[in-house]
Scaffold this motif. Structure first.
Motif, PDB file in Angstrom:
ATOM      1  N   LEU A 194       0.823  -1.209   0.000  1.00  0.00           N
ATOM      2  CA  LEU A 194       0.000   0.000   0.000  1.00  0.00           C
ATOM      3  C   LEU A 194       0.857   1.257   0.000  1.00  0.00           C
ATOM      4  O   LEU A 194       0.514   2.250  -0.639  1.00  0.00           O
ATOM      5  N   LEU A 195       1.965   1.223   0.723  1.00  0.00           N
ATOM      6  CA  LEU A 195       2.836   2.398   0.770  1.00  0.00           C
ATOM      7  C   LEU A 195       3.580   2.619  -0.543  1.00  0.00           C
ATOM      8  O   LEU A 195       3.949   3.735  -0.874  1.00  0.00           O
ATOM      9  N   ARG A 196       3.794   1.544  -1.301  1.00  0.00           N
ATOM     10  CA  ARG A 196       4.549   1.656  -2.556  1.00  0.00           C
ATOM     11  C   ARG A 196       3.690   1.972  -3.764  1.00  0.00           C
ATOM     12  O   ARG A 196       4.197   2.421  -4.777  1.00  0.00           O
ATOM     13  N   THR A 197       2.392   1.715  -3.693  1.00  0.00           N
ATOM     14  CA  THR A 197       1.544   1.953  -4.853  1.00  0.00           C
ATOM     15  C   THR A 197       0.952   3.344  -4.784  1.00  0.00           C
ATOM     16  O   THR A 197       0.629   3.837  -3.713  1.00  0.00           O
ATOM     17  N   ARG A 198       0.822   3.943  -5.955  1.00  0.00           N
ATOM     18  CA  ARG A 198       0.266   5.284  -5.995  1.00  0.00           C
ATOM     19  C   ARG A 198      -1.245   5.218  -5.927  1.00  0.00           C
ATOM     20  O   ARG A 198      -1.861   4.248  -6.329  1.00  0.00           O
ATOM     21  N   GLN A 199      -1.824   6.267  -5.425  1.00  0.00           N
ATOM     22  CA  GLN A 199      -3.267   6.341  -5.349  1.00  0.00           C
ATOM     23  C   GLN A 199      -3.790   7.050  -6.584  1.00  0.00           C
ATOM     24  O   GLN A 199      -3.082   7.840  -7.203  1.00  0.00           O
ATOM     25  N   PRO A 200      -5.061   6.780  -6.919  1.00  0.00           N
ATOM     26  CA  PRO A 200      -5.629   7.521  -8.032  1.00  0.00           C
ATOM     27  C   PRO A 200      -5.585   9.011  -7.760  1.00  0.00           C
ATOM     28  O   PRO A 200      -5.733   9.454  -6.632  1.00  0.00           O
ATOM     29  N   ILE A 201      -5.348   9.761  -8.814  1.00  0.00           N
ATOM     30  CA  ILE A 201      -5.263  11.212  -8.692  1.00  0.00           C
ATOM     31  C   ILE A 201      -6.656  11.807  -8.834  1.00  0.00           C
ATOM     32  O   ILE A 201      -7.388  11.489  -9.766  1.00  0.00           O
ATOM     33  N   ALA A 202      -6.988  12.678  -7.910  1.00  0.00           N
ATOM     34  CA  ALA A 202      -8.297  13.322  -7.964  1.00  0.00           C
ATOM     35  C   ALA A 202      -8.340  14.349  -9.089  1.00  0.00           C
ATOM     36  O   ALA A 202      -7.345  15.004  -9.383  1.00  0.00           O
ATOM     37  N   ASP A 203      -9.495  14.471  -9.712  1.00  0.00           N
ATOM     38  CA  ASP A 203      -9.698  15.501 -10.724  1.00  0.00           C
ATOM     39  C   ASP A 203      -9.851  16.843 -10.041  1.00  0.00           C
ATOM     40  O   ASP A 203     -10.129  16.913  -8.843  1.00  0.00           O
ATOM     41  N   PRO A 204      -9.724  17.942 -10.819  1.00  0.00           N
ATOM     42  CA  PRO A 204     -10.016  19.257 -10.244  1.00  0.00           C
ATOM     43  C   PRO A 204     -11.469  19.292  -9.768  1.00  0.00           C
ATOM     44  O   PRO A 204     -12.280  18.469 -10.182  1.00  0.00           O
ATOM     45  N   PRO A 205     -11.812  20.259  -8.924  1.00  0.00           N
ATOM     46  CA  PRO A 205     -13.186  20.318  -8.417  1.00  0.00           C
ATOM     47  C   PRO A 205     -14.194  20.405  -9.557  1.00  0.00           C
ATOM     48  O   PRO A 205     -13.909  20.975 -10.604  1.00  0.00           O
ATOM     49  N   PRO A 206     -15.403  19.857  -9.364  1.00  0.00           N
ATOM     50  CA  PRO A 206     -16.399  19.862 -10.430  1.00  0.00           C
ATOM     51  C   PRO A 206     -16.799  21.262 -10.879  1.00  0.00           C
ATOM     52  O   PRO A 206     -17.292  21.433 -11.967  1.00  0.00           O
ATOM     53  N   THR A 207     -16.588  22.269 -10.031  1.00  0.00           N
ATOM     54  CA  THR A 207     -16.937  23.632 -10.412  1.00  0.00           C
ATOM     55  C   THR A 207     -15.938  24.217 -11.404  1.00  0.00           C
ATOM     56  O   THR A 207     -16.212  25.227 -12.024  1.00  0.00           O
ATOM     57  N   TYR A 208     -14.773  23.598 -11.539  1.00  0.00           N
ATOM     58  CA  TYR A 208     -13.756  24.083 -12.462  1.00  0.00           C
ATOM     59  C   TYR A 208     -14.027  23.500 -13.845  1.00  0.00           C
ATOM     60  O   TYR A 208     -14.060  22.284 -14.004  1.00  0.00           O
ATOM     61  N   PRO A 209     -14.241  24.348 -14.877  1.00  0.00           N
ATOM     62  CA  PRO A 209     -14.681  23.818 -16.169  1.00  0.00           C
ATOM     63  C   PRO A 209     -13.610  23.090 -16.981  1.00  0.00           C
ATOM     64  O   PRO A 209     -13.944  22.233 -17.785  1.00  0.00           O
ATOM     65  N   HIS A 210     -12.357  23.389 -16.807  1.00  0.00           N
ATOM     66  CA  HIS A 210     -11.302  22.815 -17.661  1.00  0.00           C
ATOM     67  C   HIS A 210     -10.699  21.577 -17.010  1.00  0.00           C
ATOM     68  O   HIS A 210      -9.572  21.569 -16.552  1.00  0.00           O
ATOM     69  N   ARG A 211     -11.486  20.496 -17.003  1.00  0.00           N
ATOM     70  CA  ARG A 211     -11.098  19.237 -16.368  1.00  0.00           C
ATOM     71  C   ARG A 211     -10.729  18.223 -17.440  1.00  0.00           C
ATOM     72  O   ARG A 211     -11.201  18.303 -18.560  1.00  0.00           O
ATOM     73  N   PRO A 212      -9.901  17.230 -17.090  1.00  0.00           N
ATOM     74  CA  PRO A 212      -9.554  16.214 -18.095  1.00  0.00           C
ATOM     75  C   PRO A 212     -10.727  15.265 -18.342  1.00  0.00           C
ATOM     76  O   PRO A 212     -11.390  14.832 -17.409  1.00  0.00           O
ATOM     77  N   MET A 213     -10.986  14.992 -19.607  1.00  0.00           N
ATOM     78  CA  MET A 213     -11.972  13.977 -19.971  1.00  0.00           C
ATOM     79  C   MET A 213     -11.210  12.682 -20.197  1.00  0.00           C
ATOM     80  O   MET A 213     -10.452  12.561 -21.164  1.00  0.00           O
ATOM     81  N   ARG A 214     -11.372  11.753 -19.279  1.00  0.00           N
ATOM     82  CA  ARG A 214     -10.720  10.468 -19.425  1.00  0.00           C
ATOM     83  C   ARG A 214     -11.640   9.536 -20.199  1.00  0.00           C
ATOM     84  O   ARG A 214     -12.844   9.651 -20.045  1.00  0.00           O
ATOM     85  N   PRO A 215     -11.169   8.675 -21.006  1.00  0.00           N
ATOM     86  CA  PRO A 215      -9.788   8.297 -21.260  1.00  0.00           C
ATOM     87  C   PRO A 215      -9.131   9.062 -22.408  1.00  0.00           C
ATOM     88  O   PRO A 215      -8.007   8.767 -22.769  1.00  0.00           O
ATOM     89  N   LEU A 216      -9.813  10.064 -22.972  1.00  0.00           N
ATOM     90  CA  LEU A 216      -9.263  10.755 -24.143  1.00  0.00           C
ATOM     91  C   LEU A 216      -8.231  11.818 -23.789  1.00  0.00           C
ATOM     92  O   LEU A 216      -7.478  12.262 -24.653  1.00  0.00           O
ATOM     93  N   TRP A 217      -8.233  12.282 -22.554  1.00  0.00           N
ATOM     94  CA  TRP A 217      -7.313  13.322 -22.098  1.00  0.00           C
ATOM     95  C   TRP A 217      -7.450  14.594 -22.927  1.00  0.00           C
ATOM     96  O   TRP A 217      -6.492  15.175 -23.397  1.00  0.00           O
ATOM     97  N   ARG A 218      -8.712  14.990 -23.084  1.00  0.00           N
ATOM     98  CA  ARG A 218      -9.051  16.262 -23.708  1.00  0.00           C
ATOM     99  C   ARG A 218      -9.750  17.102 -22.648  1.00  0.00           C
ATOM    100  O   ARG A 218     -10.316  16.575 -21.691  1.00  0.00           O
ATOM    101  N   CYS A 219      -9.742  18.418 -22.837  1.00  0.00           N
ATOM    102  CA  CYS A 219     -10.379  19.317 -21.890  1.00  0.00           C
ATOM    103  C   CYS A 219     -11.898  19.205 -22.010  1.00  0.00           C
ATOM    104  O   CYS A 219     -12.441  19.195 -23.123  1.00  0.00           O
ATOM    105  N   SER A 220     -12.574  19.152 -20.868  1.00  0.00           N
ATOM    106  CA  SER A 220     -14.032  19.025 -20.869  1.00  0.00           C
ATOM    107  C   SER A 220     -14.714  20.315 -21.322  1.00  0.00           C
ATOM    108  O   SER A 220     -15.862  20.283 -21.734  1.00  0.00           O
ATOM    109  N   ALA A 221     -14.009  21.445 -21.290  1.00  0.00           N
ATOM    110  CA  ALA A 221     -14.613  22.720 -21.678  1.00  0.00           C
ATOM    111  C   ALA A 221     -14.284  23.100 -23.121  1.00  0.00           C
ATOM    112  O   ALA A 221     -15.165  23.405 -23.909  1.00  0.00           O
TER     113      ALA A 221
END
Length: 179
Positions: A84-111
């Motif tokens: 558990l200490l050696r594995t990375r945790q999933p990275i949280a997305d920016p807050p939902p109020t922020y419009p320029h978030r990553p669209m996974r799995p395409l890695w394009r901006c949601s805005a």
């Protein structure tokens, strides 16, 4: 077989980190209830091991593992804690109020639909990490690795140099005095 933390999401986006669907996603719902609980406890144990070992009254990682995952031998608890200490945790997305978030799995901006992180996302990331360039770079490198994995699965992998330029180089080059 999917891993312990595959298809287990966290806030604020509550989207599956594996397939991008709203969570709980269909693959997670298809698991038997006992396996769903085991996966969730593993994810929570992952965070708890990290949090509690640095608490004001520190808790040994092996004790945290036993607390979340049940009665384990010393050797098993140590092995799980180290994993558990050696594995990375999933990275949280920016807050939902922020419009320029990553669209996974395409890695394009949601805005703006440009490759993420777009310019507004970069400004937002710089604002979220004022005076903490090292933390920002660690975060961006983790996202770069995640993007490389998902884009490779989709059959359209950019080169490592392209991903480094897109995700990390701009933050390395940014002058902290400009923030």
């Amino acid at each position: 077989m999917i891993g312990d933390s595959d298809h287990v999401a966290a806030g604020p986006a509550w989207r599956c980190p594996t397939d991008g669907d709203p969570w709980p996603c269909p693959p997670f719902r298809a698991l038997p209830a006992t396996e769903q609980v085991a996966r969730l406890l593993t994810v929570y144990a992952h965070q708890a091991v990290r949090d509690l070992r640095h608490a004001a009254d520190p808790v040994e990682p092996t004790d945290t593992v036993r607390r979340f995952l049940g009665d384990l031998s010393d050797a098993d608890a140590k092995r799980v804690a180290l994993r558990l200490l050696r594995t990375r945790q999933p990275i949280a997305d920016p807050p939902p109020t922020y419009p320029h978030r990553p669209m996974r799995p395409l890695w394009r901006c949601s805005a703006c639909r440009l490759p993420w992180p777009c310019e507004p996302a970069r400004r937002g990331l710089l604002a979220a990490y004022p005076g903490r360039r090292d933390a920002l770079l660690r975060h961006l490198v983790s996202l770069k690795v995640e993007a490389q994995t998902t884009l490779t699965r989709l059959g359209s992998p950019p080169t490592p140099a392209q991903l480094d330029e897109r995700f990390v180089a701009w933050a390395r080059a940014h002058d902290p005095a400009e923030s």
